[in-house]
Design a protein around this motif. Structure first.
Motif, mmCIF file in Angstrom:
data_model
loop_
_atom_site.group_PDB
_atom_site.id
_atom_site.type_symbol
_atom_site.label_atom_id
_atom_site.label_comp_id
_atom_site.label_asym_id
_atom_site.label_seq_id
_atom_site.Cartn_x
_atom_site.Cartn_y
_atom_site.Cartn_z
ATOM 1 N N SER A 111 0.835 -1.206 0.000
ATOM 2 C CA SER A 111 0.000 0.000 0.000
ATOM 3 C C SER A 111 0.867 1.253 0.000
ATOM 4 C CB SER A 111 -0.915 0.002 1.226
ATOM 5 O OG SER A 111 -1.772 -1.115 1.228
ATOM 6 N N LEU A 134 -10.478 1.194 -5.676
ATOM 7 C CA LEU A 134 -11.684 1.266 -4.853
ATOM 8 C C LEU A 134 -12.716 0.246 -5.309
ATOM 9 C CD1 LEU A 134 -13.365 2.641 -2.657
ATOM 10 C CD2 LEU A 134 -14.074 4.331 -4.364
ATOM 11 N N ASN A 137 -11.767 -3.226 -4.283
ATOM 12 C CA ASN A 137 -12.002 -3.480 -2.866
ATOM 13 C C ASN A 137 -13.466 -3.771 -2.567
ATOM 14 O OD1 ASN A 137 -10.746 -3.350 -0.065
ATOM 15 N ND2 ASN A 137 -12.414 -1.873 0.159
ATOM 16 N N PHE A 175 -7.455 -1.602 -0.513
ATOM 17 C CA PHE A 175 -8.005 -0.579 0.384
ATOM 18 C C PHE A 175 -6.907 0.343 0.887
ATOM 19 C CE2 PHE A 175 -8.775 0.721 4.787
ATOM 20 C CZ PHE A 175 -9.902 1.511 4.616
ATOM 21 N N GLY A 176 -5.757 -0.228 1.277
ATOM 22 C CA GLY A 176 -4.665 0.589 1.785
ATOM 23 C C GLY A 176 -4.141 1.569 0.752
ATOM 24 N N TYR A 178 -5.883 2.887 -1.753
ATOM 25 C CA TYR A 178 -6.888 3.947 -1.908
ATOM 26 C C TYR A 178 -6.788 4.965 -0.771
ATOM 27 C CZ TYR A 178 -11.441 6.216 -1.662
ATOM 28 O OH TYR A 178 -12.440 7.145 -1.555
ATOM 29 N N LEU A 179 -6.610 4.478 0.459
ATOM 30 C CA LEU A 179 -6.553 5.389 1.601
ATOM 31 C C LEU A 179 -5.267 6.209 1.601
ATOM 32 C CD1 LEU A 179 -7.741 6.343 4.318
ATOM 33 C CD2 LEU A 179 -6.536 4.450 5.406
ATOM 34 N N LEU A 180 -4.119 5.531 1.437
ATOM 35 C CA LEU A 180 -2.846 6.230 1.517
ATOM 36 C C LEU A 180 -2.635 7.185 0.349
ATOM 37 C CD1 LEU A 180 -0.325 3.542 2.814
ATOM 38 C CD2 LEU A 180 -1.096 5.597 3.988
ATOM 39 N N SER A 182 -4.855 8.920 -1.124
ATOM 40 C CA SER A 182 -5.624 10.135 -0.817
ATOM 41 C C SER A 182 -4.898 10.997 0.203
ATOM 42 C CB SER A 182 -7.011 9.751 -0.292
ATOM 43 O OG SER A 182 -7.717 8.976 -1.237
ATOM 44 N N VAL A 183 -4.214 10.350 1.158
ATOM 45 C CA VAL A 183 -3.467 11.095 2.175
ATOM 46 C C VAL A 183 -2.216 11.724 1.577
ATOM 47 C CG1 VAL A 183 -2.206 10.892 4.344
ATOM 48 C CG2 VAL A 183 -4.361 9.670 4.047
ATOM 49 N N THR A 217 -0.447 6.501 10.226
ATOM 50 C CA THR A 217 -1.450 5.902 9.349
ATOM 51 C C THR A 217 -1.108 4.465 9.005
ATOM 52 O OG1 THR A 217 -1.849 8.091 8.395
ATOM 53 C CG2 THR A 217 -2.721 6.202 7.196
ATOM 54 N N LEU A 221 -3.279 0.912 9.613
ATOM 55 C CA LEU A 221 -3.530 -0.083 8.571
ATOM 56 C C LEU A 221 -3.002 -1.448 8.978
ATOM 57 C CD1 LEU A 221 -2.726 1.825 5.252
ATOM 58 C CD2 LEU A 221 -4.967 1.152 6.132
#
Length: 298
Positions: A111, A134, A137, A175-176, A178-180, A182-183, A217, A221
């Motif tokens: 990720s 996304l 996932n 998922f990781g 997509y989240l990271l 964005s961060v 973060t 995760l």
């Protein structure tokens, strides 16, 4: 509320003017409504665990006579011993720890690498790639199981823990990523530009700048990936048919037959199967709290 001073200008509200208003809210009825609702939700969530705890130490005869909601008249521990011996619990515990721990570490690493390329590298078509992660996932495991089964058979990885580790590493890293991504997309470019002027390579930027800042973060995760993989049932049930390679959830399901179910043994097995994940969560609770708090502050 603004404060007018002698010069005719207005000063911003100070702590003295804001604090009484906040204190009034904290002492108001809304605070007690929120606390009451929180306690009720927590109590409802604890009901299944209380029922499981009651039936874990209840004999089959007492369970049949008094039902699942009655209190045990004596401490019955044969259910724990039966589960421990029938499924070889230490072996299943090691299997679950190896699979969940490997997936948590590998999925977090993948990720980070993917998010570094998408969030910092600004590759072409970044939004489409993130959207693809996304959507991947969101796919149900039932739609993926046949292609995964076919690939595992063709590559010789069927009925091995490595197949499950690879599958869940890809699933969790979707998922990781997509989240990271964005961060990291909000990361200040000036910091990386200054590092590049100092002669830092992309690899050095990742491990000396991005990784330390993203560590809270990443720790969140890591914890989530471990617990999610620990609780997985469907894919390990299909991929791990040998008793020596199965995980705790699969071994627990093997106790239930077609026409006979030993409820006290299943509840006892569920209790000791849940304990490692609870212990893991309690050990890393402070890390999880710090990670979420740091993400909120950023």
């Amino acid at each position: 509320m603004a404060i007018v001073i002698a010069s005719g200008t207005t000063a911003p509200p100070t702590a003295a003017t804001v604090t009484p208003h906040r204190s009034a809210l904290r002492r108001g009825p809304l605070r007690w409504v929120v606390l009451t609702a929180t306690v009720l939700v927590a109590a409802l969530m604890m009901v299944p665990f209380v029922i499981m705890l009651l039936n874990a130490f209840k004999s089959p005869a007492e369970y049949s006579a008094n039902g699942p909601l009655s209190l045990p008249t004596f401490l019955y521990t044969d259910g724990l011993l039966n589960f421990w011996e029938r499924v070889n619990y230490p072996e299943k515990l090691v299997n679950s720890i190896v699979i969940s721990g490997s997936v948590a570490v590998l999925a977090t690493l993948v990720s980070l690498l993917n998010a570094y390329a998408l969030g910092i590298g600004r590759v072409k078509g970044r939004m489409w790639i993130v959207t693809l992660f996304l959507l991947a996932n969101m796919l149900p495991q039932e739609a993926l199981i046949y292609p995964l089964y076919f690939l595992a058979k063709e590559t010789g990885l069927y009925n091995t823990q490595l197949s499950v580790i690879i599958i869940f590493t890809v699933i969790q890293s979707a998922f990781g990523t997509y989240l990271l991504s964005s961060v990291l997309s909000t990361f200040p470019p000036s910091v990386l530009e200054a590092a590049a002027l100092d002669g830092a390579s992309r690899w050095q930027m990742l491990w000396k700048i991005i990784f330390p800042i993203s560590r809270p973060t990443l720790s969140v995760l890591l914890i989530f990936f471990f617990i999610w993989t620990w609780n997985e049932f469907f894919i390990p049930l299909v991929m791990l048919i040998d008793n020596a390679t199965q995980t705790i959830p699969v071994a627990l399901a093997s106790l239930q037959g077609d026409r006979l179910m030993d409820a006290p043994t299943i509840n006892a097995g569920s209790l000791i199967s849940l304990l490692p994940a609870v212990i893991f969560f309690l050990v890393f609770q402070r890390t999880l709290t710090r990670g979420i708090t740091a993400g909120a502050v950023k």
